[in-house]
Design a protein around this motif. Structure first.
Motif, mmCIF file in Angstrom:
data_model
loop_
_atom_site.group_PDB
_atom_site.id
_atom_site.type_symbol
_atom_site.label_atom_id
_atom_site.label_comp_id
_atom_site.label_asym_id
_atom_site.label_seq_id
_atom_site.Cartn_x
_atom_site.Cartn_y
_atom_site.Cartn_z
ATOM 1 N N TYR A 46 25.261 36.000 16.511
ATOM 2 C CA TYR A 46 24.234 36.900 16.052
ATOM 3 C C TYR A 46 24.894 38.148 15.235
ATOM 4 O O TYR A 46 26.009 39.022 15.982
ATOM 5 C CB TYR A 46 23.276 37.535 17.190
ATOM 6 N N VAL A 47 24.682 38.656 14.265
ATOM 7 C CA VAL A 47 25.303 39.462 13.143
ATOM 8 C C VAL A 47 24.343 40.622 12.680
ATOM 9 O O VAL A 47 25.101 41.526 12.088
ATOM 10 C CB VAL A 47 26.120 38.845 12.264
ATOM 11 N N GLY A 48 23.138 40.231 12.920
ATOM 12 C CA GLY A 48 22.141 41.419 12.391
ATOM 13 C C GLY A 48 22.278 42.728 13.331
ATOM 14 O O GLY A 48 22.193 42.241 14.476
ATOM 15 N N VAL A 49 22.356 43.687 12.736
ATOM 16 C CA VAL A 49 22.578 45.007 13.729
ATOM 17 C C VAL A 49 21.210 45.131 14.613
ATOM 18 O O VAL A 49 20.303 45.269 13.962
ATOM 19 C CB VAL A 49 22.835 46.180 12.791
ATOM 20 N N ALA A 50 21.381 45.044 15.777
ATOM 21 C CA ALA A 50 20.109 44.820 16.483
ATOM 22 C C ALA A 50 19.267 46.217 16.694
ATOM 23 O O ALA A 50 19.954 47.293 16.629
ATOM 24 C CB ALA A 50 20.425 44.525 17.885
ATOM 25 N N HIS A 51 18.057 46.035 16.399
ATOM 26 C CA HIS A 51 17.243 47.185 16.655
ATOM 27 C C HIS A 51 15.979 46.892 17.198
ATOM 28 O O HIS A 51 15.064 46.155 16.905
ATOM 29 C CB HIS A 51 16.742 47.576 15.040
ATOM 30 N N GLY A 52 16.059 47.345 18.630
ATOM 31 C CA GLY A 52 14.940 47.440 19.625
ATOM 32 C C GLY A 52 14.889 45.984 20.157
ATOM 33 O O GLY A 52 13.724 45.519 20.373
ATOM 34 N N VAL A 53 15.951 45.199 20.109
ATOM 35 C CA VAL A 53 15.892 43.872 20.673
ATOM 36 C C VAL A 53 16.059 43.805 21.927
ATOM 37 O O VAL A 53 17.094 44.555 22.636
ATOM 38 C CB VAL A 53 17.196 42.950 20.176
ATOM 39 N N GLU A 54 15.159 43.281 23.020
ATOM 40 C CA GLU A 54 14.973 43.437 24.391
ATOM 41 C C GLU A 54 14.985 41.743 24.646
ATOM 42 O O GLU A 54 13.845 41.138 24.401
ATOM 43 C CB GLU A 54 14.228 44.118 24.975
ATOM 44 N N LEU A 55 16.073 41.023 25.342
ATOM 45 C CA LEU A 55 15.630 39.582 25.423
ATOM 46 C C LEU A 55 15.193 39.526 26.978
ATOM 47 O O LEU A 55 15.664 39.956 27.794
ATOM 48 C CB LEU A 55 17.052 38.963 25.391
ATOM 49 N N PRO A 56 14.156 38.435 26.977
ATOM 50 C CA PRO A 56 13.619 38.234 28.307
ATOM 51 C C PRO A 56 14.558 37.521 29.007
ATOM 52 O O PRO A 56 15.019 36.372 28.565
ATOM 53 C CB PRO A 56 12.277 37.424 27.941
ATOM 54 N N GLY A 57 15.056 37.991 29.938
ATOM 55 C CA GLY A 57 15.871 37.117 31.065
ATOM 56 C C GLY A 57 15.700 35.515 31.543
ATOM 57 O O GLY A 57 16.445 34.752 31.453
ATOM 58 N N ASP A 58 14.435 35.311 31.613
ATOM 59 C CA ASP A 58 14.181 33.927 31.928
ATOM 60 C C ASP A 58 14.142 32.936 31.138
ATOM 61 O O ASP A 58 14.711 31.756 30.864
ATOM 62 C CB ASP A 58 12.568 34.040 32.505
ATOM 63 N N GLU A 59 13.804 33.454 29.596
ATOM 64 C CA GLU A 59 13.636 32.558 28.455
ATOM 65 C C GLU A 59 15.133 32.309 28.106
ATOM 66 O O GLU A 59 15.862 31.296 27.976
ATOM 67 C CB GLU A 59 13.213 33.209 27.322
ATOM 68 N N LEU A 60 15.990 33.401 28.448
ATOM 69 C CA LEU A 60 17.594 33.202 28.270
ATOM 70 C C LEU A 60 18.246 32.412 29.140
ATOM 71 O O LEU A 60 18.835 31.367 29.037
ATOM 72 C CB LEU A 60 18.203 34.550 28.269
ATOM 73 N N PHE A 61 17.833 32.490 30.499
ATOM 74 C CA PHE A 61 18.293 31.622 31.613
ATOM 75 C C PHE A 61 17.979 30.215 31.163
ATOM 76 O O PHE A 61 18.891 29.588 31.461
ATOM 77 C CB PHE A 61 17.497 31.890 32.811
ATOM 78 N N PHE A 62 16.946 29.821 31.187
ATOM 79 C CA PHE A 62 16.425 28.377 30.714
ATOM 80 C C PHE A 62 16.827 27.846 29.374
ATOM 81 O O PHE A 62 16.832 26.706 29.112
ATOM 82 C CB PHE A 62 14.988 28.078 30.978
ATOM 83 N N SER A 63 17.205 28.812 28.461
ATOM 84 C CA SER A 63 17.838 28.174 27.266
ATOM 85 C C SER A 63 18.817 27.411 27.113
ATOM 86 O O SER A 63 19.121 26.464 26.236
ATOM 87 C CB SER A 63 17.832 29.365 26.317
ATOM 88 N N HIS A 64 19.812 27.732 28.067
ATOM 89 C CA HIS A 64 21.264 27.014 28.084
ATOM 90 C C HIS A 64 21.975 27.268 26.602
ATOM 91 O O HIS A 64 22.833 26.449 26.501
ATOM 92 C CB HIS A 64 20.954 25.500 28.379
#
Ligand SMILES: [Zn+2]
Length: 340
Positions: free
Chosen positions: A262-280
């Protein structure tokens, strides 16, 4: 000297500014041959990032060294040089590991504003890379692209572990996304899916090596990537926008065990932990350590193996910087080159 200054959203003026000068013995002063407007400059221009008084603009540069401080050893007046948007010593442990944008002595280049005739560069020996000789004029746009957009797209592709036998997807069709396509192609990716709904950008993506174009975005975009990859998702996904939607689109498009760069400068990005956890998926990115890649990128450009300068589809005199911003804001131009 003349330089571009942002007064308020939508209000860029080119005005007389103080000439930069050597402040510490490790500095250099460059007379710019070309500079440009970055997608990230549009955040404050659009009022999506606070503008706190008149701000000198620009952080991408290539030009000829005018003067160096007394402790500069490797860079000499008269050389044509390219540098990244953060100055770095290139000697500390973090630099040696290849993360020069997190150098313990890093300094932003933007403070003085590179959309100008001259630029002050700190830590000249660590920051600047000289070309073998003075470049012919037609190579200058590509060398300028190496200063940020090419280096950033390249880091996105490296962070996403693009390479042979891999399917790569690129979220974002700005200059960085398009050059991430070029990078993935140079790194030997087997299949490169560019996500874009704009025809001129689709054409350039194809020229840079994209094998497939996907016009859908969001959940529909994710579904389309899965469809193209046997239901699995891409091995490598480069995120080159920086919004909540684009980050989730990137993560959702990546197969389990795959990599997101990821190289786009983050603006207001909030990642949902559960989605991240199960994404692998592996996530790696941030401000690209362009300095790590500069010698290799300059070599590829010098030998005319790549032509990243094609992302500049508008070239204007510095005095017309305001029109350059407007054209990018309205997506009439992918990227504007400014001639000081
Ligand atoms: Zn360092």
């Amino acid at each position: 000297m003349r330089g571009a200054v942002l007064y308020a959203p939508g209000d860029v003026r080119v005005e007389e500014r103080q000439d930069p000068r050597i402040l510490t013995p490790t500095d250099a002063i460059i007379r710019l041959s070309a500079t440009c407007i970055c997608g990230s400059d549009l955040w404050p221009y659009r009022g999506l990032e606070a503008v706190d008084g008149p701000a000198p603009m620009g952080h991408e540069y290539a030009g000829i060294v005018q003067e160096v401080g007394s402790q500069v050893r490797n860079i000499r007046p008269g050389q044509f040089v390219v540098g990244s948007f953060f100055a770095s010593d290139n000697t500390c442990e973090i630099c040696q590991a290849g993360y020069q944008t997190s150098c313990v002595h890093r300094e932003p280049i933007g403070a003085g504003g590179a959309q100008a005739q001259s630029l002050h560069v700190p830590l000249a020996d660590g920051t600047l890379v000289a070309t073998p000789d003075l470049p012919p004029d037609d190579l200058i746009p590509s060398l300028l692209a190496a200063s940020d957009v090419l280096g950033t797209g390249w880091f996105g592709a490296v962070a996403a572990e693009a390479g042979p036998h891999k399917t790569v997807a690129v979220v974002g069709d700005g200059a960085v996304g398009l050059l991430a396509v070029l990078a993935a192609s140079q790194l030997g990716a087997e299949r490169i899916i560019a996500m874009s709904r704009h025809q001129p950008r689709q054409r350039l993506a194809t020229e840079f090596g994209a094998t497939d174009i996907v016009t859908e975005r969001g959940d529909a975009g994710v579904a389309r990537i899965k469809e193209l990859t046997g239901g699995l998702g891409a091995h490598s996904v480069i995120e080159a926008v920086g919004t909540q939607e684009s980050m989730l689109q990137a993560i959702g498009s990546t197969r389990p065990g795959g990599h997101v760069g990821y190289v786009g400068v983050a603006h207001g990005v909030e990642l949902p932990g559960d989605e991240l956890f199960f994404s692998h998926v592996h996530l790696h990115g941030g401000p690209a350590p362009v300095r790590r890649f500069l010698p290799e990128l300059i070599d590829l450009i010098w030998n005319r193996r790549i032509d990243p300068g094609k992302v500049f589809d508008l070239s204007l005199p510095l005095e017309q910087a305001g029109e350059g911003y407007q054209a990018m804001d309205e997506r009439r131009a992918i990227k504007t080159l400014l001639r000081p």
